[in-house]
Each structure stands twice: as C-alpha cells, then as structure tokens.
Motif scaffolding. Sequence first.
Motif, PDB file in Angstrom:
ATOM      1  N   GLY A  53     -15.656   4.665   5.182  1.00 31.29           N
ATOM      2  CA  GLY A  53     -14.853   5.856   5.448  1.00 31.29           C
ATOM      3  C   GLY A  53     -13.705   5.767   6.366  1.00 31.29           C
ATOM      4  O   GLY A  53     -12.877   6.581   6.498  1.00 31.29           O
ATOM      5  N   ASP A  54     -13.918   4.431   7.294  1.00 32.64           N
ATOM      6  CA  ASP A  54     -12.694   4.348   8.387  1.00 32.64           C
ATOM      7  C   ASP A  54     -11.358   4.029   7.376  1.00 32.64           C
ATOM      8  O   ASP A  54     -11.359   3.332   6.302  1.00 32.64           O
ATOM      9  N   LEU A  55     -10.402   4.545   8.247  1.00 35.84           N
ATOM     10  CA  LEU A  55      -9.035   4.460   7.644  1.00 35.84           C
ATOM     11  C   LEU A  55      -8.178   3.325   8.569  1.00 35.84           C
ATOM     12  O   LEU A  55      -8.126   3.540   9.740  1.00 35.84           O
ATOM     13  N   LEU A  56      -7.514   2.193   7.695  1.00 36.06           N
ATOM     14  CA  LEU A  56      -6.974   1.483   8.438  1.00 36.06           C
ATOM     15  C   LEU A  56      -5.370   1.659   8.636  1.00 36.06           C
ATOM     16  O   LEU A  56      -4.512   1.043   8.864  1.00 36.06           O
ATOM     17  N   GLY A  57      -5.022   2.708   7.749  1.00 32.40           N
ATOM     18  CA  GLY A  57      -3.388   3.015   7.622  1.00 32.40           C
ATOM     19  C   GLY A  57      -2.776   2.248   6.455  1.00 32.40           C
ATOM     20  O   GLY A  57      -3.413   1.558   5.944  1.00 32.40           O
ATOM     21  N   ASN A  58      -1.546   2.467   6.339  1.00 32.69           N
ATOM     22  CA  ASN A  58      -0.776   1.826   5.412  1.00 32.69           C
ATOM     23  C   ASN A  58      -0.173   0.475   5.857  1.00 32.69           C
ATOM     24  O   ASN A  58      -0.352   0.238   7.120  1.00 32.69           O
ATOM     25  N   GLU A  59       0.340  -0.128   5.078  1.00 30.12           N
ATOM     26  CA  GLU A  59       0.909  -1.423   5.401  1.00 30.12           C
ATOM     27  C   GLU A  59       2.256  -1.514   6.435  1.00 30.12           C
ATOM     28  O   GLU A  59       2.054  -2.262   7.382  1.00 30.12           O
ATOM     29  N   VAL A  60       2.614  -0.450   6.410  1.00 30.56           N
ATOM     30  CA  VAL A  60       3.929  -0.367   7.712  1.00 30.56           C
ATOM     31  C   VAL A  60       3.117  -0.232   8.840  1.00 30.56           C
ATOM     32  O   VAL A  60       3.575  -0.962   9.938  1.00 30.56           O
ATOM     33  N   ARG A  78      -5.108  -7.318   0.357  1.00 30.21           N
ATOM     34  CA  ARG A  78      -5.422  -7.428  -1.267  1.00 30.21           C
ATOM     35  C   ARG A  78      -6.736  -8.290  -1.580  1.00 30.21           C
ATOM     36  O   ARG A  78      -7.515  -8.041  -2.402  1.00 30.21           O
ATOM     37  N   SER A  79      -7.145  -9.411  -0.431  1.00 28.60           N
ATOM     38  CA  SER A  79      -8.100 -10.232  -0.940  1.00 28.60           C
ATOM     39  C   SER A  79      -9.436  -9.398  -0.325  1.00 28.60           C
ATOM     40  O   SER A  79     -10.446  -9.455  -1.192  1.00 28.60           O
ATOM     41  N   LEU A  80      -9.422  -8.156   0.379  1.00 37.63           N
ATOM     42  CA  LEU A  80     -10.463  -7.643   0.846  1.00 37.63           C
ATOM     43  C   LEU A  80     -10.763  -6.377  -0.341  1.00 37.63           C
ATOM     44  O   LEU A  80     -11.876  -6.019  -0.489  1.00 37.63           O
ATOM     45  N   VAL A  81      -9.520  -6.160  -0.744  1.00 39.61           N
ATOM     46  CA  VAL A  81      -9.651  -5.230  -1.981  1.00 39.61           C
ATOM     47  C   VAL A  81     -10.376  -5.618  -3.244  1.00 39.61           C
ATOM     48  O   VAL A  81     -11.210  -5.131  -3.753  1.00 39.61           O
ATOM     49  N   ASP A  82     -10.050  -7.062  -3.386  1.00 34.64           N
ATOM     50  CA  ASP A  82     -10.698  -7.865  -4.348  1.00 34.64           C
ATOM     51  C   ASP A  82     -12.039  -8.103  -4.180  1.00 34.64           C
ATOM     52  O   ASP A  82     -12.743  -8.182  -5.266  1.00 34.64           O
ATOM     53  N   LYS A  83     -12.481  -8.276  -3.133  1.00 34.55           N
ATOM     54  CA  LYS A  83     -13.956  -8.146  -2.435  1.00 34.55           C
ATOM     55  C   LYS A  83     -14.699  -7.053  -2.912  1.00 34.55           C
ATOM     56  O   LYS A  83     -15.903  -6.974  -2.686  1.00 34.55           O
ATOM     57  N   VAL A  92      -3.071   8.283   1.438  1.00 28.41           N
ATOM     58  CA  VAL A  92      -4.121   8.061   2.811  1.00 28.41           C
ATOM     59  C   VAL A  92      -3.930   6.836   3.225  1.00 28.41           C
ATOM     60  O   VAL A  92      -3.893   6.766   4.578  1.00 28.41           O
ATOM     61  N   GLY A  93      -3.884   5.617   2.623  1.00 33.43           N
ATOM     62  CA  GLY A  93      -3.785   4.429   3.093  1.00 33.43           C
ATOM     63  C   GLY A  93      -4.958   3.619   2.592  1.00 33.43           C
ATOM     64  O   GLY A  93      -5.687   3.940   1.782  1.00 33.43           O
ATOM     65  N   THR A  94      -5.176   2.553   3.530  1.00 37.52           N
ATOM     66  CA  THR A  94      -6.211   1.603   3.175  1.00 37.52           C
ATOM     67  C   THR A  94      -7.478   2.054   3.926  1.00 37.52           C
ATOM     68  O   THR A  94      -7.557   2.431   5.006  1.00 37.52           O
ATOM     69  N   GLN A  95      -8.642   2.231   3.141  1.00 39.45           N
ATOM     70  CA  GLN A  95      -9.872   2.561   3.504  1.00 39.45           C
ATOM     71  C   GLN A  95     -11.072   1.716   3.405  1.00 39.45           C
ATOM     72  O   GLN A  95     -11.060   1.056   2.355  1.00 39.45           O
TER      73      GLN A  95
END
Length: 263
Positions: A53-60, A78-83, A92-95
């Motif tokens: 549930g933690d948000l890391l924000g977007n790439e910028v 991308r490598s952690l999304v693939d995992k 929202v960004g990366t979660q």
Amino acid sequence: MSPVHRTPQRTAPGDHTLDAVAFTLDRRSPVPLYHQLARQLEAAIERGALIPGDLLGNEVDLSARLRLSRPTVRQAIRSLVDKGLLVRRRGVGTQVVHSQVRRPLELSSLYDDLESAGQGPTTRVLRNERIPAPAGVAAALGLPEGAEVTVLERLRRTHGLPVAFLRNHLPASLLEPDTERLESTGLYRMLRSAGITLHSARQSIGARGAGAEEAALLDEREGAALLTMRRTAYDHAGRPVEYGSHVYRASHYAFAFQLLVRT
C-alpha cells in the motif's frame, strides 16, 4: 560512496514513504545504479520498511528525491514490477504490492506459513467433491485405483493477489472437508482438529511454464514461470493421509532451504 536519501521517520501506509528508507548508491561501483537502487528497494520491502500500500511516487518525483536520472529510476522500478513487488497505478504512481513469500521447507501448511508471516492469506474453494482416484493419486495414497477420494482445489491469495493454486486429494473416509471452513482456515488445521496427527511427508519441487487455465487463475501470462510442489503426507502410524499437487507464482513465491555441512 554517495548517500542519496536518509531519513529515520516513517509515514503511514499509503503516503510517500521513501523517507523511511536510507539509500546509499556507489556511483564508482561497476554495479549499475539502477540495480543498486532496485536491490535496496527490494531489501526495504523484505524487511518491512516499505509495506503493501505504500506509495513511492512517480518517476519524476523519485528522480528528484533520489538525485538520479529518470531512465535509471525507470529501469529499477521496472525490474521490481516484473518481480511482482511493485505496481504502477495511473494517477497514483508506483505502489508497493507485497514482498515475495519465502516458505521454509518443513511439514506445515501454506495457510499457516502465510499467516505467521503476516501475509494476510485468503482462500477461494474452486472444487470440493468425491471422485474415483486416478492411478497416480491412488498410488500416492496407497489405495486401489478407482477408490473414492476427496479432491479439493483452492486458490490462495495474499494481500488480495493470487499466489498459489492448490489441488489436494484425501482418502474419502478421512473426513468431510467443509467448504466454508476451508475458506477461513488451512487444510492441515482441519486435519489436526479432526484428531489426525501429521508426522512426515515426501515432497518434490520443480518448475514449469503456466498453462492457459493456470495463468488465468494466477493472474500471470501464459508460459510464465511457476514453481511446482508435490507432497504426500503421512500420519503418526505411517498412513498416507494427503496428496498435494500445487503450483506457485515464481514472481511472488520462493522456497527457503537451510543447508548443513555433513561431518
């Protein structure tokens, strides 16, 4: 060494929580920066500094906060999304999704292992019926081919995401598993409550690509890597009481071994 981000405070789940993690990237190392970042993010998820549930924000945002280029951050994410550890959500960004399940090789149920690890297991029973035992099942359970057995098929989730498809066969005379109870607890707990004491098991582990039906159930692409496990469990009298044939998402699941030197 270049300290990139170091703050001891942690915010609540759902906020931007990189403030809870200290990153140290070595720009002189032969290890690419994206790999260093990915490895440290993964470690933070594994130890619970970053939780589902933690948000890391977007790439910028990430690039600015970590003082890295956007392509470097993009490749790490991308490598952690693939995992299966992170997910990108539009607007929202990366979660953080969840950490990979690491299961010890011992005679325990997946449900118990996930619950004790705080993974929030849930179960959907897909099948609970009696059938004539196929040859392989009959051999594993020490029964004549065609003898009546109970077959259970369940989809196990953690944090709302599918992790494993479980197929179990039991001698029909052993017990009558209740579907509603199976969706709220583990099979081995039900066996124990019925007075069946598990003593040992024979187990084999392998890997293969997901078929179309498995991929659909586990929210994977067809051909994605799956871990497989076959287990025959025995009670204290040496009687086979359960034969399991399970598949697990390799991106979300791992078996943990402890190896000792033979003296």
